[in-house]
Enzyme design. Structure first.
Site, PDB file in Angstrom:
ATOM      1  N   LYS A  53       3.347  -4.211  -0.201  1.00  0.00           N
ATOM      2  CA  LYS A  53       2.716  -2.727  -0.837  1.00  0.00           C
ATOM      3  C   LYS A  53       2.355  -1.984   0.276  1.00  0.00           C
ATOM      4  O   LYS A  53       2.410  -0.917   0.398  1.00  0.00           O
ATOM      5  CB  LYS A  53       1.503  -2.974  -1.771  1.00  0.00           C
ATOM      6  CG  LYS A  53       1.874  -3.684  -3.031  1.00  0.00           C
ATOM      7  CD  LYS A  53       0.673  -4.166  -3.820  1.00  0.00           C
ATOM      8  CE  LYS A  53       1.114  -4.977  -5.044  1.00  0.00           C
ATOM      9  NZ  LYS A  53       0.194  -5.535  -5.854  1.00  0.00           N
ATOM     10  N   GLN A  97      -6.127  -6.804  -5.763  1.00  0.00           N
ATOM     11  CA  GLN A  97      -4.857  -7.635  -6.029  1.00  0.00           C
ATOM     12  C   GLN A  97      -5.453  -9.009  -6.791  1.00  0.00           C
ATOM     13  O   GLN A  97      -6.554  -9.640  -6.490  1.00  0.00           O
ATOM     14  CB  GLN A  97      -4.397  -8.202  -4.606  1.00  0.00           C
ATOM     15  CG  GLN A  97      -3.008  -9.006  -4.622  1.00  0.00           C
ATOM     16  CD  GLN A  97      -1.859  -8.402  -5.091  1.00  0.00           C
ATOM     17  OE1 GLN A  97      -1.841  -7.281  -4.888  1.00  0.00           O
ATOM     18  NE2 GLN A  97      -1.256  -9.039  -6.358  1.00  0.00           N
ATOM     19  N   ASP A 120      -3.124   0.708 -11.224  1.00  0.00           N
ATOM     20  CA  ASP A 120      -2.412  -0.506 -11.706  1.00  0.00           C
ATOM     21  C   ASP A 120      -2.425  -0.233 -13.364  1.00  0.00           C
ATOM     22  O   ASP A 120      -1.555  -0.824 -13.744  1.00  0.00           O
ATOM     23  CB  ASP A 120      -3.234  -1.668 -11.423  1.00  0.00           C
ATOM     24  CG  ASP A 120      -2.566  -2.490 -10.411  1.00  0.00           C
ATOM     25  OD1 ASP A 120      -1.426  -2.403 -10.054  1.00  0.00           O
ATOM     26  OD2 ASP A 120      -3.457  -3.497  -9.726  1.00  0.00           O
TER      27      ASP A 120
END
Ligand code: NAP
Length: 281
Positions: A53, A97, A120
């Site tokens: 990422k 995460q 997200d």
């Protein structure tokens, strides 16, 4: 003859657009689009995802802020870091995460991220907005599927779409996106009866199960569009999807491969959400 939906090509095209938008944002504001990533602990898969990422951000002209916390980090330590990122105006998107180590309350941590920085798309508010068909930041994997279907010119209106899998991060938002595009949607899961019959009526079949080669030719309608979200390892340790590609492909009009299908789009949609978040800020 089936057509392969090339996730790498779609991803490259969209990343070029994202990069341009990030440059324009910089010209307009004097600030780089910023994405903060929070990684707690030493999970090797999570470390790889975070590295990828960060690399993708750099390539797209997005500034990344990596925040690493130890495996034994306390709830208040993590909350303090996330709260600091929430206050920081140079950060447009925050990504925690997952999974988090067991001692941490995941929901309480995710709830700290305001809807406009939730790149997200996992927050209750963003999921609610998606259900109401309002502008929202949408979970990256299903949004990537929609982007590819759109780019391929695949009509969804009035089509029978079947999603196998009902997870909060893939199956459910996928179903909602298809519904918002006027498909008639059926969601299947491990308790579904007559799965084969339901799937074999699908014009659009999305597999998000997590079981190697689960979808076989007998479950696929002639001419169907088959999207394989699954990432599994076969008996030889090779990457494979939820769809038995070789067995199914000749019945399809379109099919996504694994690797090289849905996978490459997921990080791209994270970059996309981050640029959208910056432009709206
Ligand atoms: P998940 O949370 O484990 O959900 C799997 C879903 O499949 C559940 O809803 C489950 O039903 C259903 N299921 C399991 N066995 C089934 C069966 N025999 N028949 C019908 N349905 C069944 O997984 P996920 O997070 O959604 O991920 C799904 C797959 O996509 C995994 O392989 C994952 O690695 C992959 N993935 C890929 C990406 C990407 O970037 N390409 C991103 C995320 C996930 P129940 O709800 O009844 O248990």
């Amino acid at each position: 003859m089936y057509r392969i939906i090339d996730g790498k090509a779609h991803s490259a095209k969209l990343r070029a657009e994202i990069k341009l938008r990030a440059e324009k944002y910089f010209e307009r504001t004097g600030r780089r689009v910023g994405l903060a990533v929070v990684l707690v602990g030493n999970d090797p898969a999570s470390q790889v995802y975070v590295r990828n990422k960060i690399k993708a951000c750099e390539e797209a002209g997005i500034k990344s802020f990596a925040n690493y916390l130890p495996e034994d980090a306390t709830q208040s330590q993590v909350e303090e870091v996330v709260s600091g990122l929430v206050r920081d105006e140079s950060i447009n998107g925050i990504l925690v995460q997952l999974p988090l180590p067991a001692q941490l309350d995941e929901k309480r941590i995710l709830d700290l991220i305001p809807v406009e920085k939730d790149v997200d798309g996992f927050s209750e508010q963003n999921i609610g907005r998606l259900c109401l068909n309002q502008e929202s930041l949408v979970a990256c994997t299903p949004n990537g599927v929609m982007q590819m279907l759109k780019e391929e010119g695949i009509e969804l209106r009035g089509k029978n779409a079947v999603v196998i899998g009902r997870s909060n991060i893939v199956g459910k938002p996928m179903a909602m996106l298809l519904l918002n595009s006027d498909a008639t949607v059926t969601v299947c899961h491990s308790k579904t009866q007559n799965l084969k019959d339901i799937c074999s009526r699908a014009d659009i079949l999305v597999a998000a199960i997590g079981r190697a080669k689960f979808v076989t030719a007998g479950m696929v309608k002639q001419g169907a569009v088959v999207v394989d979200v699954g990432i599994n390892r076969n008996e030889d340790g090779k990457l494979c999807g939820d769809v038995d590609f070789e067995n199914v492909k000749d019945k399809c009009s379109y099919i996504t491969p694994v690797p090289g299908g849905v996978g490459p789009m997921t990080i791209t949609m994270l970059l996309y959400n981050t640029v959208c978040a910056a432009e709206r800020s």
